[in-house]
Design a protein around this motif. Sequence first.
Motif, mmCIF file in Angstrom:
data_model
loop_
_atom_site.group_PDB
_atom_site.id
_atom_site.type_symbol
_atom_site.label_atom_id
_atom_site.label_comp_id
_atom_site.label_asym_id
_atom_site.label_seq_id
_atom_site.Cartn_x
_atom_site.Cartn_y
_atom_site.Cartn_z
ATOM 1 N N LEU A 165 0.849 -1.192 0.000
ATOM 2 C CA LEU A 165 0.000 0.000 0.000
ATOM 3 C C LEU A 165 0.885 1.242 0.000
ATOM 4 C CD1 LEU A 165 -2.805 -0.853 2.597
ATOM 5 C CD2 LEU A 165 -3.054 -0.679 0.123
ATOM 6 N N VAL A 166 0.571 2.190 -0.894
ATOM 7 C CA VAL A 166 1.375 3.408 -1.014
ATOM 8 C C VAL A 166 0.437 4.612 -1.038
ATOM 9 C CG1 VAL A 166 3.125 4.630 -2.335
ATOM 10 C CG2 VAL A 166 3.078 2.127 -2.351
ATOM 11 N N ALA A 216 -15.946 -1.529 4.054
ATOM 12 C CA ALA A 216 -16.869 -2.283 4.908
ATOM 13 C C ALA A 216 -17.332 -3.561 4.214
ATOM 14 C CB ALA A 216 -18.058 -1.415 5.302
ATOM 15 N N GLY A 217 -16.426 -4.216 3.481
ATOM 16 C CA GLY A 217 -16.729 -5.490 2.849
ATOM 17 C C GLY A 217 -17.397 -5.407 1.497
ATOM 18 N N THR A 218 -17.707 -4.206 1.010
ATOM 19 C CA THR A 218 -18.390 -4.035 -0.273
ATOM 20 C C THR A 218 -17.411 -3.519 -1.322
ATOM 21 O OG1 THR A 218 -20.487 -3.547 0.826
ATOM 22 C CG2 THR A 218 -20.276 -2.871 -1.472
ATOM 23 N N ILE A 219 -17.392 -4.165 -2.485
ATOM 24 C CA ILE A 219 -16.483 -3.755 -3.552
ATOM 25 C C ILE A 219 -16.826 -2.348 -4.025
ATOM 26 C CG2 ILE A 219 -15.772 -4.219 -5.934
ATOM 27 C CD1 ILE A 219 -16.092 -7.168 -5.387
ATOM 28 N N LEU A 220 -15.813 -1.510 -4.160
ATOM 29 C CA LEU A 220 -16.008 -0.136 -4.611
ATOM 30 C C LEU A 220 -16.094 -0.076 -6.127
ATOM 31 C CD1 LEU A 220 -13.510 1.812 -2.307
ATOM 32 C CD2 LEU A 220 -15.992 1.658 -2.073
ATOM 33 N N ASN A 221 -16.983 0.771 -6.611
ATOM 34 C CA ASN A 221 -17.110 1.056 -8.030
ATOM 35 C C ASN A 221 -16.915 2.553 -8.250
ATOM 36 O OD1 ASN A 221 -17.818 -1.596 -9.150
ATOM 37 N ND2 ASN A 221 -19.656 -1.398 -7.885
ATOM 38 N N ILE A 255 -13.304 1.953 7.269
ATOM 39 C CA ILE A 255 -12.344 0.861 7.115
ATOM 40 C C ILE A 255 -12.407 0.346 5.681
ATOM 41 C CG2 ILE A 255 -11.619 -1.411 7.904
ATOM 42 C CD1 ILE A 255 -11.278 0.761 9.976
ATOM 43 N N TYR A 256 -11.272 0.369 5.009
ATOM 44 C CA TYR A 256 -11.155 -0.094 3.633
ATOM 45 C C TYR A 256 -10.214 -1.304 3.590
ATOM 46 C CZ TYR A 256 -13.135 4.400 2.038
ATOM 47 O OH TYR A 256 -13.948 5.483 1.816
ATOM 48 N N SER A 257 -10.179 -1.947 2.441
ATOM 49 C CA SER A 257 -9.201 -3.010 2.223
ATOM 50 C C SER A 257 -8.867 -3.077 0.744
ATOM 51 C CB SER A 257 -9.731 -4.371 2.696
ATOM 52 O OG SER A 257 -10.861 -4.765 1.940
ATOM 53 N N CYS A 258 -7.650 -3.507 0.465
ATOM 54 C CA CYS A 258 -7.255 -3.834 -0.902
ATOM 55 C C CYS A 258 -7.117 -5.348 -0.980
ATOM 56 C CB CYS A 258 -5.938 -3.159 -1.269
ATOM 57 S SG CYS A 258 -5.351 -3.629 -2.925
ATOM 58 N N GLU A 259 -7.696 -5.944 -2.016
ATOM 59 C CA GLU A 259 -7.668 -7.392 -2.158
ATOM 60 C C GLU A 259 -7.063 -7.779 -3.506
ATOM 61 O OE1 GLU A 259 -11.450 -9.134 -1.420
ATOM 62 O OE2 GLU A 259 -11.559 -8.362 0.640
ATOM 63 N N ALA A 260 -6.298 -8.862 -3.489
ATOM 64 C CA ALA A 260 -5.677 -9.378 -4.705
ATOM 65 C C ALA A 260 -5.842 -10.890 -4.727
ATOM 66 C CB ALA A 260 -4.199 -9.001 -4.763
ATOM 67 N N GLU A 261 -6.097 -11.441 -5.906
ATOM 68 C CA GLU A 261 -6.318 -12.883 -6.027
ATOM 69 C C GLU A 261 -5.757 -13.387 -7.347
ATOM 70 O OE1 GLU A 261 -10.065 -15.859 -5.394
ATOM 71 O OE2 GLU A 261 -10.344 -14.231 -6.828
ATOM 72 N N PRO A 319 -6.185 -4.508 5.205
ATOM 73 C CA PRO A 319 -7.078 -3.411 5.592
ATOM 74 C C PRO A 319 -6.311 -2.116 5.854
ATOM 75 C CG PRO A 319 -6.653 -4.806 7.477
ATOM 76 C CD PRO A 319 -5.914 -5.426 6.319
ATOM 77 N N PHE A 320 -7.010 -0.999 5.721
ATOM 78 C CA PHE A 320 -6.457 0.297 6.115
ATOM 79 C C PHE A 320 -7.623 1.206 6.505
ATOM 80 C CE2 PHE A 320 -7.073 0.309 1.550
ATOM 81 C CZ PHE A 320 -7.635 1.538 1.252
ATOM 82 N N ASN A 321 -7.320 2.177 7.330
ATOM 83 C CA ASN A 321 -8.345 3.068 7.861
ATOM 84 C C ASN A 321 -8.175 4.469 7.278
ATOM 85 O OD1 ASN A 321 -10.506 3.879 9.662
ATOM 86 N ND2 ASN A 321 -8.934 4.950 10.833
ATOM 87 N N ILE A 322 -9.274 5.056 6.822
ATOM 88 C CA ILE A 322 -9.252 6.423 6.305
ATOM 89 C C ILE A 322 -10.066 7.316 7.231
ATOM 90 C CG2 ILE A 322 -10.139 7.939 4.478
ATOM 91 C CD1 ILE A 322 -9.302 5.935 2.443
ATOM 92 N N ARG A 323 -9.460 8.421 7.633
ATOM 93 C CA ARG A 323 -10.209 9.441 8.354
ATOM 94 C C ARG A 323 -10.115 10.751 7.581
ATOM 95 N NH1 ARG A 323 -7.577 12.701 12.443
ATOM 96 N NH2 ARG A 323 -5.308 12.655 12.191
ATOM 97 N N VAL A 324 -11.137 11.583 7.698
ATOM 98 C CA VAL A 324 -11.218 12.833 6.946
ATOM 99 C C VAL A 324 -11.273 13.989 7.940
ATOM 100 C CG1 VAL A 324 -12.523 14.156 5.242
ATOM 101 C CG2 VAL A 324 -12.428 11.653 5.077
ATOM 102 N N VAL A 325 -10.388 14.962 7.755
ATOM 103 C CA VAL A 325 -10.324 16.100 8.680
ATOM 104 C C VAL A 325 -10.529 17.403 7.920
ATOM 105 C CG1 VAL A 325 -8.807 14.909 10.273
ATOM 106 C CG2 VAL A 325 -7.814 16.262 8.435
#
Length: 322
Positions: free
Chosen positions: A217-218, A261-266, A301-307, A316-322
Amino acid sequence: MAENPDMLPIKANDPNYKISTMHHGNVHALTMDIVGLQETFPIKYITIFSAKNRPMQYHLTSIISNPTERHLEKLDGIVWKDVPQRSMFFEQSQTVTISCVADFESYSGETDELRLLRTQIERIRKNRYGFIKTVPCGFVATRYGEYWEETSKVWLTSRVLELDNGANRFNFTFKISNASQEDQGIFTCAAEREHDKTFVSSWVKQGRPGSKPLIELVPCDGTNFQDRTARNQITLKKQNPNCIRCRSFGYPNARMNFKKAGTILNPTPNLHLDFHNYLMKGGVPELTLTFWNPNERDAGIYSCEAENEMGSVSVPFNIRVV
């Protein structure tokens, strides 16, 4: 797991992009400027999608002194004569030979060179996560002529020949004797000039079976996840565009997606997904998640998945917005 997501179509009047096409001879190029990300993103991408009916990939530096069109004629002059296979397999203690030969048909100065790079990943966190590292194996340049080097395990030779048609032929051969698992990786031949590069990569792996992907992750804001205190925490500022890059290292190349949160982003008008091969790291798959206008709804809470055929991994990684 879903395939790599379809990307958001880019319309001609989209305010987030500036797109133009150009060509010179048999080389056709598409340029894309991303508006608003000058501080955190490379400003310009160049994709060559046709060159004398051969599939080739080029990269031009973002900052050049003259208009991009003037450099396309130089791209037409790098011709690969010998490249390694897309994948190479070896048994324990075998000798691995990697050869790169490129003709530079137009001379652009002392910056012309042919390099060989090796990309590997350092595993951490229960083999799910790592940091991709690319190191040089050697190079040949006009200014150095012929060169050779030999150690107990590695032998390399390189030279530049002037051809009858005026072109310079760059030759580079790299041999690993008694190859072992630590010698695995992506080996990349890179033909480079002052303002452009072209890459050809090969997976070199011990044995036939593939390998389960690992993830790097970068964050585009410069957050360094190699600092263990970061704990995969990413902070976005409201209304400031930013992005997260997810790279996958494994053979064969993996299918990738982002989830929240477990749902694929589009893709949405505020969320852009871009899948490509990251050439500077040996052409590893990279999926970039861009937030055009971050707001409170983007926190979570987000995640990047590879298969791939050998298995799957999720980081997983956490995003907060300020």
